[in-house]
Design a protein around this motif. Structure first.
Motif, PDB file in Angstrom:
ATOM      1  N   GLN A   1     -10.094   5.110 -20.749  1.00  0.00           N
ATOM      2  CA  GLN A   1      -9.907   5.921 -19.542  1.00  0.00           C
ATOM      3  C   GLN A   1      -9.264   5.105 -18.440  1.00  0.00           C
ATOM      4  N   LEU A   2      -9.622   3.830 -18.347  1.00  0.00           N
ATOM      5  CA  LEU A   2      -9.034   2.945 -17.340  1.00  0.00           C
ATOM      6  C   LEU A   2      -7.524   2.843 -17.534  1.00  0.00           C
ATOM      7  N   LEU A   3      -7.087   2.676 -18.780  1.00  0.00           N
ATOM      8  CA  LEU A   3      -5.657   2.579 -19.058  1.00  0.00           C
ATOM      9  C   LEU A   3      -4.958   3.918 -18.829  1.00  0.00           C
ATOM     10  N   ASN A   4      -5.641   5.001 -19.148  1.00  0.00           N
ATOM     11  CA  ASN A   4      -5.089   6.331 -18.842  1.00  0.00           C
ATOM     12  C   ASN A   4      -4.855   6.471 -17.342  1.00  0.00           C
ATOM     13  N   SER A   5      -5.853   6.041 -16.552  1.00  0.00           N
ATOM     14  CA  SER A   5      -5.741   6.133 -15.091  1.00  0.00           C
ATOM     15  C   SER A   5      -4.628   5.222 -14.579  1.00  0.00           C
ATOM     16  N   HIS A   6      -4.488   4.053 -15.201  1.00  0.00           N
ATOM     17  CA  HIS A   6      -3.435   3.120 -14.795  1.00  0.00           C
ATOM     18  C   HIS A   6      -2.061   3.776 -14.902  1.00  0.00           C
ATOM     19  N   PHE A   7      -1.799   4.432 -16.024  1.00  0.00           N
ATOM     20  CA  PHE A   7      -0.483   5.045 -16.206  1.00  0.00           C
ATOM     21  C   PHE A   7      -0.324   6.333 -15.406  1.00  0.00           C
ATOM     22  N   ALA A   8      -1.444   6.998 -15.119  1.00  0.00           N
ATOM     23  CA  ALA A   8      -1.362   8.183 -14.256  1.00  0.00           C
ATOM     24  C   ALA A   8      -0.885   7.782 -12.867  1.00  0.00           C
ATOM     25  N   LEU A   9      -1.330   6.596 -12.411  1.00  0.00           N
ATOM     26  CA  LEU A   9      -0.968   6.138 -11.075  1.00  0.00           C
ATOM     27  C   LEU A   9       0.491   5.712 -10.970  1.00  0.00           C
ATOM     28  N   THR A  10       1.135   5.445 -12.111  1.00  0.00           N
ATOM     29  CA  THR A  10       2.532   5.014 -12.068  1.00  0.00           C
ATOM     30  C   THR A  10       3.458   6.137 -11.614  1.00  0.00           C
ATOM     31  N   LYS A  11       2.930   7.339 -11.469  1.00  0.00           N
ATOM     32  CA  LYS A  11       3.747   8.450 -10.986  1.00  0.00           C
ATOM     33  C   LYS A  11       3.593   8.655  -9.483  1.00  0.00           C
ATOM     34  N   GLY A  12       2.779   7.836  -8.823  1.00  0.00           N
ATOM     35  CA  GLY A  12       2.558   7.977  -7.394  1.00  0.00           C
ATOM     36  C   GLY A  12       3.756   7.536  -6.580  1.00  0.00           C
ATOM     37  N   ILE A  13       3.731   7.852  -5.286  1.00  0.00           N
ATOM     38  CA  ILE A  13       4.873   7.551  -4.416  1.00  0.00           C
ATOM     39  C   ILE A  13       5.027   6.057  -4.147  1.00  0.00           C
ATOM     40  N   LEU A  14       3.994   5.263  -4.460  1.00  0.00           N
ATOM     41  CA  LEU A  14       4.098   3.813  -4.309  1.00  0.00           C
ATOM     42  C   LEU A  14       4.046   3.109  -5.669  1.00  0.00           C
ATOM     43  N   ALA A  15       4.357   3.837  -6.725  1.00  0.00           N
ATOM     44  CA  ALA A  15       4.306   3.267  -8.069  1.00  0.00           C
ATOM     45  C   ALA A  15       5.182   2.020  -8.152  1.00  0.00           C
ATOM     46  N   GLY A  16       4.600   0.966  -8.699  1.00  0.00           N
ATOM     47  CA  GLY A  16       5.341  -0.275  -8.871  1.00  0.00           C
ATOM     48  C   GLY A  16       5.365  -1.176  -7.649  1.00  0.00           C
ATOM     49  N   LYS A  17       4.812  -0.726  -6.539  1.00  0.00           N
ATOM     50  CA  LYS A  17       4.833  -1.511  -5.306  1.00  0.00           C
ATOM     51  C   LYS A  17       3.619  -2.448  -5.235  1.00  0.00           C
ATOM     52  N   GLN A  18       3.864  -3.646  -4.727  1.00  0.00           N
ATOM     53  CA  GLN A  18       2.787  -4.595  -4.444  1.00  0.00           C
ATOM     54  C   GLN A  18       2.406  -4.448  -2.971  1.00  0.00           C
ATOM     55  N   VAL A  19       1.197  -4.011  -2.709  1.00  0.00           N
ATOM     56  CA  VAL A  19       0.752  -3.742  -1.341  1.00  0.00           C
ATOM     57  C   VAL A  19      -0.373  -4.696  -0.965  1.00  0.00           C
ATOM     58  N   VAL A  20      -0.204  -5.378   0.155  1.00  0.00           N
ATOM     59  CA  VAL A  20      -1.231  -6.275   0.684  1.00  0.00           C
ATOM     60  C   VAL A  20      -1.777  -5.676   1.973  1.00  0.00           C
ATOM     61  N   ILE A  21      -3.091  -5.552   2.059  1.00  0.00           N
ATOM     62  CA  ILE A  21      -3.745  -4.943   3.216  1.00  0.00           C
ATOM     63  C   ILE A  21      -4.815  -5.886   3.742  1.00  0.00           C
ATOM     64  N   THR A  22      -4.872  -6.054   5.048  1.00  0.00           N
ATOM     65  CA  THR A  22      -5.979  -6.794   5.652  1.00  0.00           C
ATOM     66  C   THR A  22      -6.925  -5.802   6.311  1.00  0.00           C
ATOM     67  N   ALA A  23      -8.217  -6.101   6.278  1.00  0.00           N
ATOM     68  CA  ALA A  23      -9.203  -5.153   6.802  1.00  0.00           C
ATOM     69  C   ALA A  23     -10.412  -5.884   7.344  1.00  0.00           C
ATOM     70  N   GLY A  24     -11.141  -5.188   8.222  1.00  0.00           N
ATOM     71  CA  GLY A  24     -12.406  -5.704   8.726  1.00  0.00           C
ATOM     72  C   GLY A  24     -12.258  -6.665   9.885  1.00  0.00           C
ATOM     73  N   PRO A  25     -13.368  -7.216  10.329  1.00  0.00           N
ATOM     74  CA  PRO A  25     -13.370  -8.178  11.441  1.00  0.00           C
ATOM     75  C   PRO A  25     -13.227  -9.599  10.913  1.00  0.00           C
ATOM     76  N   THR A  26     -13.122 -10.547  11.817  1.00  0.00           N
ATOM     77  CA  THR A  26     -13.307 -11.953  11.465  1.00  0.00           C
ATOM     78  C   THR A  26     -14.505 -12.475  12.236  1.00  0.00           C
ATOM     79  N   GLN A  27     -15.043 -13.569  11.772  1.00  0.00           N
ATOM     80  CA  GLN A  27     -16.153 -14.234  12.448  1.00  0.00           C
ATOM     81  C   GLN A  27     -15.733 -15.659  12.795  1.00  0.00           C
ATOM     82  N   GLU A  28     -15.818 -16.006  14.066  1.00  0.00           N
ATOM     83  CA  GLU A  28     -15.400 -17.326  14.534  1.00  0.00           C
ATOM     84  C   GLU A  28     -16.634 -18.148  14.878  1.00  0.00           C
ATOM     85  N   LYS A  29     -16.885 -19.152  14.092  1.00  0.00           N
ATOM     86  CA  LYS A  29     -18.129 -19.921  14.143  1.00  0.00           C
ATOM     87  C   LYS A  29     -18.297 -20.701  15.442  1.00  0.00           C
ATOM     88  N   ILE A  30     -19.517 -20.664  15.966  1.00  0.00           N
ATOM     89  CA  ILE A  30     -19.916 -21.535  17.083  1.00  0.00           C
ATOM     90  C   ILE A  30     -20.793 -22.656  16.530  1.00  0.00           C
TER      91      ILE A  30
END
Length: 403
Positions: free
Chosen positions: A173-202
């Protein structure tokens, strides 16, 4: 989805190799083209003849055997693959891959391929939880491998716990889902996302942070994955469960986020900086807890590196997306940021508006682009807002390609 797809199944030496035989049969029944690579240890559990009969293809088990003199076998298989699944993935092979070792047919092929690689670990629960194994798995995730968590249960060694390889039905099922996603509008794209806060140590018990929950960035990561992208999510400390099928890179400080973001920047097609990164950090930190003292305590702060600006200065063909979370003059500040940091799109929101602040499940966004288009969206769930962001990025790319 698997019909006609080229699947390389890499089998390592573990008792779960018998599951790989069942998976081979299921892949062939799904009309996938299957080539099997076996390590020498794998052949101690199941013979190559079993996989040859099930796959109806020769089995690759020796990097020095070249049946076709016009081709180099491990390069040919690496180029042939649409996807590679290592199942079971042993601690030994995980360690080799994490350190770039290539001493057999399996490892030389994996280092040579550009196909997505899924790893399905299987081992004793104590081995799986060993710091070295956990460290190697973390490295592989950062390198873009997709690790498929196993299940808990009775193990062949007699222990009970996590370490069982995912079931053949789940991997299919995982491989089925993998190939299903290749039809998406970002198929084949490498996307890097940053999220959340940072913590600056005292000191060991104190740090500066902000109210970011990471929900918006995680929602964007999920939306990008659903549209076929290969997603790397660089996340500050959050309480959110990591999404399946996304490469998670955990960081704490602004400096760590900068280093990881730049490390992944060069091979990204799209970078979305949704993290709320600290602009300042303490100039001096303490290795021991600072004790309470009479009077006031002033902490001198220094600037952190501007991640988005650095990316804008170094970008080549990447699509760069920033966020402007403001409390006043939102559109004015967003436009200025779009230009000064060499962005392609910017997502602006008023953090004081009802339903649009940190930690909530909704947002109100305005998206502005380098080619001077603007879209204002009403109150939406963060999941829906994330889908709008992904759609607008895809539309922007399409417009640029038509120029």
């Amino acid at each position: 989805m698997l019909k006609g797809k080229n699947v390389v199944l890499a089998v390592c030496g573990g008792i779960a190799a018998f599951k790989a035989a069942a998976l081979t049969s299921k892949l062939v029944q799904a009309e996938a083209n299957v080539k099997v690579i076996m390590t020498n240890s794998a052949k101690e559990f199941v013979t190559p003849l079993t996989f040859q009969a099930l796959s109806r293809q020769p089995v690759y088990d020796n990097t020095f055997v070249e049946p076709d003199p016009t081709k180099i076998a491990h390069i040919d298989v690496a180029d042939w693959a649409d996807v590679i699944l290592v199942a079971p993935a042993t601690a030994n092979v995980i360690a080799k891959l994490a350190n770039g070792l290539a001493d057999d047919m399996l490892t030389t092929t994996l280092l040579a391929t550009k196909a997505p690689i899924y790893l399905a670990p299987a081992m004793n629960v104590n081995m799986l939880n060993h710091p070295a194994v956990l460290r190697n798995i973390k490295t592989l995730k950062e390198d873009g491998f997709i690790v498929v968590d196993g299940t808990e249960g009775y193990l062949a060694c007699g222990w009970t716990g996590k370490g069982r390889m995912a079931e053949p039905e789940d991997l299919l099922q995982l491989l089925n889902s993998h190939f299903a996603l290749t039809k998406g509008i970002l198929a084949g794209k490498q996307v890097v996302i940053t999220a959340g806060p940072t913590q600056e140590k005292i000191d060991p018990v104190r740090y500066f942070t902000n109210h970011s929950s990471g929900k918006m960035g995680y929602a964007i990561a999920e939306a990008a994955k659903q549209q076929g992208a290969t997603v790397t999510l660089i996340s500050g400390p959050t309480a959110i469960e990591p999404p399946e099928g996304i490469n998670i890179v955990d960081v704490v400080s602004a400096q760590e986020m900068f280093e990881q973001a730049m490390n992944h920047f060069s091979h990204a097609d799209i970078v979305i900086k949704a993290a709320a990164v600290a602009d300042y950090r303490p100039r001096e930190t303490f290795s021991q807890k600072r004790k309470k003292q009479p009077g006031e305590w002033a902490i001198e702060m220094e600037r952190t590196t501007d991640i988005l600006k650095t990316m804008g200065e170094n970008k080549e063909s990447q699509i760069l997306v920033g966020f402007a979370a403001e409390s006043e003059n939102v559109e004015e500040y967003a436009k200025k940021k779009l230009q000064s940091k060499n962005l392609d799109l910017i997502v602006a929101n008023n953090i004081l508006a009802s339903g649009a602040g940190f930690k909530g499940d909704t947002n109100i966004i305005t998206i502005m682009t380098k080619d001077e288009q603007k879209k204002e969206y009403p109150l939406l769930s963060k999941a829906d807002a994330a889908n709008c962001i992904i759609q607008d990025i895809a539309s922007y790319i399409e417009r640029q390609n038509k120029k």
